[in-house]
Design a protein around this motif. Structure first.
Motif, PDB file in Angstrom:
ATOM      1  N   ALA A 206       0.828  -1.216   0.000  1.00  0.00           N
ATOM      2  CA  ALA A 206       0.000   0.000   0.000  1.00  0.00           C
ATOM      3  C   ALA A 206       0.859   1.262   0.000  1.00  0.00           C
ATOM      4  CB  ALA A 206      -0.931   0.000   1.210  1.00  0.00           C
ATOM      5  N   ASN A 207       2.111   1.128   0.455  1.00  0.00           N
ATOM      6  CA  ASN A 207       3.046   2.262   0.487  1.00  0.00           C
ATOM      7  C   ASN A 207       4.043   2.216  -0.669  1.00  0.00           C
ATOM      8  OD1 ASN A 207       2.140   3.627   2.905  1.00  0.00           O
ATOM      9  ND2 ASN A 207       2.880   1.846   4.015  1.00  0.00           N
ATOM     10  N   GLY A 208       3.747   1.406  -1.677  1.00  0.00           N
ATOM     11  CA  GLY A 208       4.590   1.362  -2.866  1.00  0.00           C
ATOM     12  C   GLY A 208       5.848   0.522  -2.732  1.00  0.00           C
ATOM     13  N   LEU A 209       5.935  -0.302  -1.700  1.00  0.00           N
ATOM     14  CA  LEU A 209       7.099  -1.158  -1.491  1.00  0.00           C
ATOM     15  C   LEU A 209       6.741  -2.600  -1.812  1.00  0.00           C
ATOM     16  CD1 LEU A 209       8.207   0.316   1.939  1.00  0.00           C
ATOM     17  CD2 LEU A 209       9.201   0.833  -0.293  1.00  0.00           C
ATOM     18  N   SER A 210       7.740  -3.410  -2.040  1.00  0.00           N
ATOM     19  CA  SER A 210       7.519  -4.831  -2.325  1.00  0.00           C
ATOM     20  C   SER A 210       8.363  -5.648  -1.359  1.00  0.00           C
ATOM     21  CB  SER A 210       7.900  -5.137  -3.779  1.00  0.00           C
ATOM     22  OG  SER A 210       7.607  -6.469  -4.073  1.00  0.00           O
ATOM     23  N   THR A 211       7.754  -6.020  -0.228  1.00  0.00           N
ATOM     24  CA  THR A 211       8.440  -6.781   0.816  1.00  0.00           C
ATOM     25  C   THR A 211       7.740  -8.121   0.970  1.00  0.00           C
ATOM     26  OG1 THR A 211       8.848  -4.691   1.965  1.00  0.00           O
ATOM     27  CG2 THR A 211       9.226  -6.713   3.220  1.00  0.00           C
ATOM     28  N   LEU A 212       8.495  -9.185   1.059  1.00  0.00           N
ATOM     29  CA  LEU A 212       7.926 -10.517   1.220  1.00  0.00           C
ATOM     30  C   LEU A 212       7.178 -10.622   2.553  1.00  0.00           C
ATOM     31  CD1 LEU A 212       7.767 -13.358  -0.035  1.00  0.00           C
ATOM     32  CD2 LEU A 212       9.811 -13.925   1.302  1.00  0.00           C
ATOM     33  N   ALA A 213       5.955 -11.103   2.499  1.00  0.00           N
ATOM     34  CA  ALA A 213       5.174 -11.330   3.719  1.00  0.00           C
ATOM     35  C   ALA A 213       5.617 -12.646   4.341  1.00  0.00           C
ATOM     36  CB  ALA A 213       3.688 -11.373   3.388  1.00  0.00           C
ATOM     37  N   THR A 214       5.886 -12.615   5.622  1.00  0.00           N
ATOM     38  CA  THR A 214       6.306 -13.823   6.334  1.00  0.00           C
ATOM     39  C   THR A 214       5.371 -14.150   7.492  1.00  0.00           C
ATOM     40  OG1 THR A 214       7.748 -12.477   7.739  1.00  0.00           O
ATOM     41  CG2 THR A 214       8.749 -13.497   5.778  1.00  0.00           C
ATOM     42  N   GLU A 215       4.429 -13.251   7.769  1.00  0.00           N
ATOM     43  CA  GLU A 215       3.552 -13.423   8.922  1.00  0.00           C
ATOM     44  C   GLU A 215       2.114 -13.114   8.534  1.00  0.00           C
ATOM     45  OE1 GLU A 215       5.153 -11.442  12.386  1.00  0.00           O
ATOM     46  OE2 GLU A 215       7.194 -11.969  11.781  1.00  0.00           O
ATOM     47  N   VAL A 216       1.180 -13.701   9.277  1.00  0.00           N
ATOM     48  CA  VAL A 216      -0.233 -13.463   9.045  1.00  0.00           C
ATOM     49  C   VAL A 216      -0.823 -12.846  10.306  1.00  0.00           C
ATOM     50  CG1 VAL A 216      -2.468 -14.516   8.527  1.00  0.00           C
ATOM     51  CG2 VAL A 216      -0.404 -15.318   7.355  1.00  0.00           C
ATOM     52  N   HIS A 217      -1.494 -11.729  10.116  1.00  0.00           N
ATOM     53  CA  HIS A 217      -2.053 -10.932  11.210  1.00  0.00           C
ATOM     54  C   HIS A 217      -3.574 -11.023  11.194  1.00  0.00           C
ATOM     55  CE1 HIS A 217      -2.485  -7.517  13.918  1.00  0.00           C
ATOM     56  NE2 HIS A 217      -3.281  -6.941  13.041  1.00  0.00           N
ATOM     57  N   HIS A 218      -4.187 -11.120  12.366  1.00  0.00           N
ATOM     58  CA  HIS A 218      -5.639 -11.058  12.479  1.00  0.00           C
ATOM     59  C   HIS A 218      -6.026  -9.591  12.635  1.00  0.00           C
ATOM     60  CE1 HIS A 218      -5.053 -15.312  13.581  1.00  0.00           C
ATOM     61  NE2 HIS A 218      -6.243 -15.449  13.024  1.00  0.00           N
ATOM     62  N   LYS A 219      -6.782  -9.065  11.669  1.00  0.00           N
ATOM     63  CA  LYS A 219      -7.184  -7.652  11.713  1.00  0.00           C
ATOM     64  C   LYS A 219      -8.003  -7.367  12.964  1.00  0.00           C
ATOM     65  CE  LYS A 219      -7.896  -8.004   6.898  1.00  0.00           C
ATOM     66  NZ  LYS A 219      -8.763  -7.714   5.761  1.00  0.00           N
TER      67      LYS A 219
ATOM     68  N   ASP B 289     -11.368 -17.049  10.147  1.00  0.00           N
ATOM     69  CA  ASP B 289     -12.052 -16.234   9.136  1.00  0.00           C
ATOM     70  C   ASP B 289     -11.000 -15.661   8.180  1.00  0.00           C
ATOM     71  OD1 ASP B 289     -13.481 -14.421   7.616  1.00  0.00           O
ATOM     72  OD2 ASP B 289     -14.145 -13.211   9.324  1.00  0.00           O
ATOM     73  N   TYR B 290     -10.980 -16.177   6.961  1.00  0.00           N
ATOM     74  CA  TYR B 290      -9.975 -15.768   5.976  1.00  0.00           C
ATOM     75  C   TYR B 290     -10.009 -14.255   5.730  1.00  0.00           C
ATOM     76  CZ  TYR B 290      -7.031 -16.002   1.816  1.00  0.00           C
ATOM     77  OH  TYR B 290      -6.025 -15.831   0.909  1.00  0.00           O
ATOM     78  N   SER B 291     -11.191 -13.667   5.767  1.00  0.00           N
ATOM     79  CA  SER B 291     -11.299 -12.222   5.516  1.00  0.00           C
ATOM     80  C   SER B 291     -10.751 -11.392   6.677  1.00  0.00           C
ATOM     81  CB  SER B 291     -12.745 -11.835   5.230  1.00  0.00           C
ATOM     82  OG  SER B 291     -13.558 -12.044   6.369  1.00  0.00           O
ATOM     83  N   ASN B 292     -10.450 -12.031   7.801  1.00  0.00           N
ATOM     84  CA  ASN B 292      -9.874 -11.343   8.961  1.00  0.00           C
ATOM     85  C   ASN B 292      -8.346 -11.396   8.956  1.00  0.00           C
ATOM     86  OD1 ASN B 292      -9.969  -9.971  11.499  1.00  0.00           O
ATOM     87  ND2 ASN B 292      -9.723 -11.920  12.561  1.00  0.00           N
ATOM     88  N   LEU B 293      -7.772 -11.951   7.888  1.00  0.00           N
ATOM     89  CA  LEU B 293      -6.323 -12.142   7.834  1.00  0.00           C
ATOM     90  C   LEU B 293      -5.645 -11.114   6.941  1.00  0.00           C
ATOM     91  CD1 LEU B 293      -6.218 -16.024   7.471  1.00  0.00           C
ATOM     92  CD2 LEU B 293      -6.189 -14.652   9.565  1.00  0.00           C
ATOM     93  N   GLN B 294      -4.412 -10.799   7.296  1.00  0.00           N
ATOM     94  CA  GLN B 294      -3.603  -9.833   6.546  1.00  0.00           C
ATOM     95  C   GLN B 294      -2.170 -10.368   6.478  1.00  0.00           C
ATOM     96  OE1 GLN B 294      -3.493  -6.009   8.489  1.00  0.00           O
ATOM     97  NE2 GLN B 294      -3.267  -4.949   6.550  1.00  0.00           N
ATOM     98  N   SER B 295      -1.631 -10.431   5.265  1.00  0.00           N
ATOM     99  CA  SER B 295      -0.236 -10.860   5.072  1.00  0.00           C
ATOM    100  C   SER B 295       0.683  -9.676   5.364  1.00  0.00           C
ATOM    101  CB  SER B 295      -0.015 -11.323   3.630  1.00  0.00           C
ATOM    102  OG  SER B 295      -0.752 -12.483   3.369  1.00  0.00           O
TER     103      SER B 295
END
Length: 113
Positions: free
Chosen positions: A35-48, A66-72
């Motif tokens: 969202a900030n214009g960077l390309s960083t590999l996601a290594t963790e999953v966060h519950h919104k 809930d898959y829709s509650n997850l953020q890479s």
């Protein structure tokens, strides 16, 4: 890490590991960095919405899986999310303890009159 036994059981389950892997495969780039214009590999999953924001096991289970509650996220963004959410603050720990006490009351003391 949480001391809640329901959370610990869910986060260590094969169901969670499979869902986490699915999320990282479908969104391999950190969503905040992207969202900030960077390309960083996601290594963790966060519950919104935090799993422990509800006091009962069923609600926790619904939020956990809930898959829709997850953020890479990358590690740095995930740490920042928790820092901003004060998830390890004194107030947050007290709120978690209050929910744990309420679960105990609901499970063992209600209905015993």
């Amino acid at each position: 890490m949480s001391r809640n036994p329901h959370y610990i059981k869910m986060i260590n389950s094969s169901r969670w590991r499979l869902l986490r892997a699915k999320k990282l495969r479908s969104s391999p780039i950190c969503e905040v960095c992207e969202a900030n214009g960077l390309s960083t590999l996601a290594t963790e999953v966060h519950h919104k919405t935090p799993v422990e924001s509800v006091a009962h096991e069923l609600g926790m289970r619904q939020l956990m899986f809930d898959y829709s509650n997850l953020q890479s996220l990358c590690h740095a963004c995930h740490s920042e999310m928790h820092r901003r959410a004060f998830s390890h603050s004194k107030e947050s720990i007290q709120a978690n303890n209050k929910r744990a006490t309420q679960r105990f009351v609901d499970n063992f003391l209600n209905g015993e009159e």
